[in-house]
Every structure is written in C-alpha cells, then in structure tokens.
Design a protein around this motif. Structure first.
Motif, PDB file in Angstrom:
ATOM      1  N   LYS A 203     -24.045 -22.850  -3.975  1.00  0.00           N
ATOM      2  CA  LYS A 203     -23.434 -24.185  -3.982  1.00  0.00           C
ATOM      3  C   LYS A 203     -21.929 -24.073  -3.735  1.00  0.00           C
ATOM      4  O   LYS A 203     -21.356 -24.859  -2.973  1.00  0.00           O
ATOM      5  N   PHE A 204     -21.284 -23.082  -4.370  1.00  0.00           N
ATOM      6  CA  PHE A 204     -19.853 -22.881  -4.139  1.00  0.00           C
ATOM      7  C   PHE A 204     -19.569 -22.648  -2.660  1.00  0.00           C
ATOM      8  O   PHE A 204     -18.717 -23.316  -2.073  1.00  0.00           O
ATOM      9  N   TRP A 205     -20.247 -21.688  -2.037  1.00  0.00           N
ATOM     10  CA  TRP A 205     -19.979 -21.386  -0.629  1.00  0.00           C
ATOM     11  C   TRP A 205     -20.326 -22.572   0.270  1.00  0.00           C
ATOM     12  O   TRP A 205     -19.597 -22.865   1.230  1.00  0.00           O
ATOM     13  N   ASP A 206     -21.430 -23.273  -0.025  1.00  0.00           N
ATOM     14  CA  ASP A 206     -21.794 -24.461   0.762  1.00  0.00           C
ATOM     15  C   ASP A 206     -20.687 -25.509   0.694  1.00  0.00           C
ATOM     16  O   ASP A 206     -20.297 -26.081   1.722  1.00  0.00           O
ATOM     17  N   MET A 207     -20.183 -25.764  -0.514  1.00  0.00           N
ATOM     18  CA  MET A 207     -19.128 -26.767  -0.659  1.00  0.00           C
ATOM     19  C   MET A 207     -17.841 -26.298   0.023  1.00  0.00           C
ATOM     20  O   MET A 207     -17.188 -27.072   0.718  1.00  0.00           O
ATOM     21  N   ALA A 208     -17.458 -25.050  -0.177  1.00  0.00           N
ATOM     22  CA  ALA A 208     -16.208 -24.539   0.402  1.00  0.00           C
ATOM     23  C   ALA A 208     -16.208 -24.668   1.921  1.00  0.00           C
ATOM     24  O   ALA A 208     -15.173 -24.962   2.524  1.00  0.00           O
ATOM     25  N   GLU A 209     -17.370 -24.480   2.542  1.00  0.00           N
ATOM     26  CA  GLU A 209     -17.462 -24.584   4.002  1.00  0.00           C
ATOM     27  C   GLU A 209     -17.191 -26.001   4.510  1.00  0.00           C
ATOM     28  O   GLU A 209     -16.861 -26.188   5.673  1.00  0.00           O
ATOM     29  N   ASP A 210     -17.315 -26.999   3.642  1.00  0.00           N
ATOM     30  CA  ASP A 210     -17.126 -28.397   4.046  1.00  0.00           C
ATOM     31  C   ASP A 210     -15.658 -28.843   4.072  1.00  0.00           C
ATOM     32  O   ASP A 210     -15.358 -29.921   4.562  1.00  0.00           O
ATOM     33  N   PHE A 211     -14.768 -28.040   3.531  1.00  0.00           N
ATOM     34  CA  PHE A 211     -13.368 -28.443   3.418  1.00  0.00           C
ATOM     35  C   PHE A 211     -12.561 -27.942   4.613  1.00  0.00           C
ATOM     36  O   PHE A 211     -12.701 -26.796   5.021  1.00  0.00           O
ATOM     37  N   SER A 212     -11.682 -28.788   5.135  1.00  0.00           N
ATOM     38  CA  SER A 212     -10.833 -28.381   6.254  1.00  0.00           C
ATOM     39  C   SER A 212      -9.435 -27.961   5.794  1.00  0.00           C
ATOM     40  O   SER A 212      -8.692 -27.358   6.559  1.00  0.00           O
ATOM     41  N   THR A 213      -9.089 -28.278   4.549  1.00  0.00           N
ATOM     42  CA  THR A 213      -7.771 -27.942   4.006  1.00  0.00           C
ATOM     43  C   THR A 213      -7.915 -27.630   2.521  1.00  0.00           C
ATOM     44  O   THR A 213      -8.779 -28.186   1.858  1.00  0.00           O
ATOM     45  N   CYS A 214      -7.069 -26.763   2.041  1.00  0.00           N
ATOM     46  CA  CYS A 214      -6.986 -26.546   0.604  1.00  0.00           C
ATOM     47  C   CYS A 214      -5.545 -26.199   0.249  1.00  0.00           C
ATOM     48  O   CYS A 214      -4.746 -25.857   1.119  1.00  0.00           O
ATOM     49  N   MET A 215      -5.232 -26.346  -1.012  1.00  0.00           N
ATOM     50  CA  MET A 215      -3.912 -25.962  -1.508  1.00  0.00           C
ATOM     51  C   MET A 215      -4.008 -24.529  -2.016  1.00  0.00           C
ATOM     52  O   MET A 215      -4.850 -24.224  -2.862  1.00  0.00           O
ATOM     53  N   VAL A 216      -3.153 -23.665  -1.471  1.00  0.00           N
ATOM     54  CA  VAL A 216      -3.122 -22.269  -1.891  1.00  0.00           C
ATOM     55  C   VAL A 216      -1.894 -22.091  -2.783  1.00  0.00           C
ATOM     56  O   VAL A 216      -0.775 -22.413  -2.373  1.00  0.00           O
ATOM     57  N   THR A 217      -2.127 -21.582  -3.991  1.00  0.00           N
ATOM     58  CA  THR A 217      -1.051 -21.420  -4.969  1.00  0.00           C
ATOM     59  C   THR A 217      -0.780 -19.939  -5.190  1.00  0.00           C
ATOM     60  O   THR A 217      -1.699 -19.158  -5.455  1.00  0.00           O
ATOM     61  N   THR A 218       0.503 -19.594  -5.072  1.00  0.00           N
ATOM     62  CA  THR A 218       0.974 -18.232  -5.324  1.00  0.00           C
ATOM     63  C   THR A 218       2.043 -18.299  -6.398  1.00  0.00           C
ATOM     64  O   THR A 218       2.504 -19.376  -6.779  1.00  0.00           O
ATOM     65  N   ARG A 219       2.459 -17.135  -6.854  1.00  0.00           N
ATOM     66  CA  ARG A 219       3.529 -17.075  -7.848  1.00  0.00           C
ATOM     67  C   ARG A 219       4.810 -16.650  -7.141  1.00  0.00           C
ATOM     68  O   ARG A 219       4.856 -15.622  -6.470  1.00  0.00           O
ATOM     69  N   ASP A 220       5.833 -17.475  -7.300  1.00  0.00           N
ATOM     70  CA  ASP A 220       7.161 -17.207  -6.732  1.00  0.00           C
ATOM     71  C   ASP A 220       8.079 -16.886  -7.901  1.00  0.00           C
ATOM     72  O   ASP A 220       8.682 -17.779  -8.495  1.00  0.00           O
ATOM     73  N   GLY A 221       8.129 -15.592  -8.258  1.00  0.00           N
ATOM     74  CA  GLY A 221       8.859 -15.220  -9.468  1.00  0.00           C
ATOM     75  C   GLY A 221       8.141 -15.804 -10.662  1.00  0.00           C
ATOM     76  O   GLY A 221       6.957 -15.569 -10.861  1.00  0.00           O
TER      77      GLY A 221
END
Length: 159
Positions: free
Chosen positions: A8-26
């Motif tokens: 279900k996770f992979w099926d849902m993830a395939e449906d998205f065209s954009t996501c917010m990617v969060t990293t740590r900046d300091g």
C-alpha cells in the motif's frame, strides 16, 4: 498484514508527483518540494538534483531525511537515510522531459546527481470515507458519542 501495508505504501507513493523533502541544516530543519521517482524494486525514492545544491551538503553532513507526500485525502510521511549518487546509469533511468526544464545542461551535465532516499519507515493516512460519512463521524465525535471521527485508515509501515 505487513506485506499488504508495504505494498500500500509503494502503491500510494507512486501516485504522487511532488513531495516535500526535509533535511537538517545545522540545527534547523529545511524542506523543499521535489519530484520523486519511485523505485519499488530498489526500495528507494529517487530525486534528480544539482550536485552543488545546499541539500547535497546537508545530506552529506547528516543523512537522516524525511519526505512528506500529500494530495486530496491521501498523506504519506517517510523517514529514512539519503545519499547522493552521480551514477550515469541511474540518471539515465529516471531522466525525463520535466528534468530537462530544471537542468538545462542536460542529463550529461557535470552537476546532475540523484538524491537516493532509502526509507526505513512510513506512515500512511488514507481517507476512506465519503463526505457524507465524514460529516456523520465528525458530528458523532462532536456530541461525545465517539472519542474521534472514524474517517481515515492510518498505517505505520516498517520498510
């Protein structure tokens, strides 16, 4: 059940065209929208990026990342680790016309890279009820008949 949740996770993830990617900046968290390329076979989420971007420096300093996907009635939150690759075969595999707009130097440009996210866990919220049932569930919760509305399937997935 775990296999169904993973699918279900992979099926849902395939449906998205954009996501917010969060990293740590300091000491701060930093998010930006990116276009995901889902590789279920590898168990990875891939993003084309510029090798000279701040996010690359941030991932090299701290590989922990989060990805948040959202669209009407579907939400997926992912935690995992990331690394940056300039593997030309991988770039060729995920390159598309949209990438050309963001990277006019082309897929063979010296700064083209792939941000590779290896998810370790995900959480899914999938609104499973129609608007009328949602209204009914909210009304029952409001008058104290239920502790909270029952409108959404929520699954935690270990990947």
């Amino acid at each position: 059940m775990a296999e169904q949740a993973t699918d279900k996770f992979w099926d849902m993830a395939e449906d998205f065209s954009t996501c917010m990617v969060t990293t740590r900046d300091g000491g701060r968290l930093r998010s930006r929208p990116m276009a995901p390329y889902i590789s279920r076979e590898r168990g990875q989420i891939l993003f084309l990026t510029d090798a000279t971007s701040h996010k690359v420096d941030e991932v090299e300093a701290d590989s922990q990342v989060a990805c948040s996907f959202t669209q009407t009635d579907e939400y997926v939150a992912v935690s995992g680790t990331a690394h940056v690759s300039q593997d030309r075969a991988l770039i060729d595999e995920i390159w598309d016309d949209e990438a050309e707009a963001w990277m006019p130097q082309g897929k063979d440009g010296p700064n083209v890279a792939v941000l590779v996210v290896s998810p370790s866990q995900a959480e899914i919220w999938d609104v499973t009820s129609n608007k009328i049932k949602q209204a009914w569930e909210f009304a029952k919760a409001y008058v104290g008949d239920k502790p909270q509305p029952d409108t959404t399937e929520n699954i935690k997935v270990q990947l």
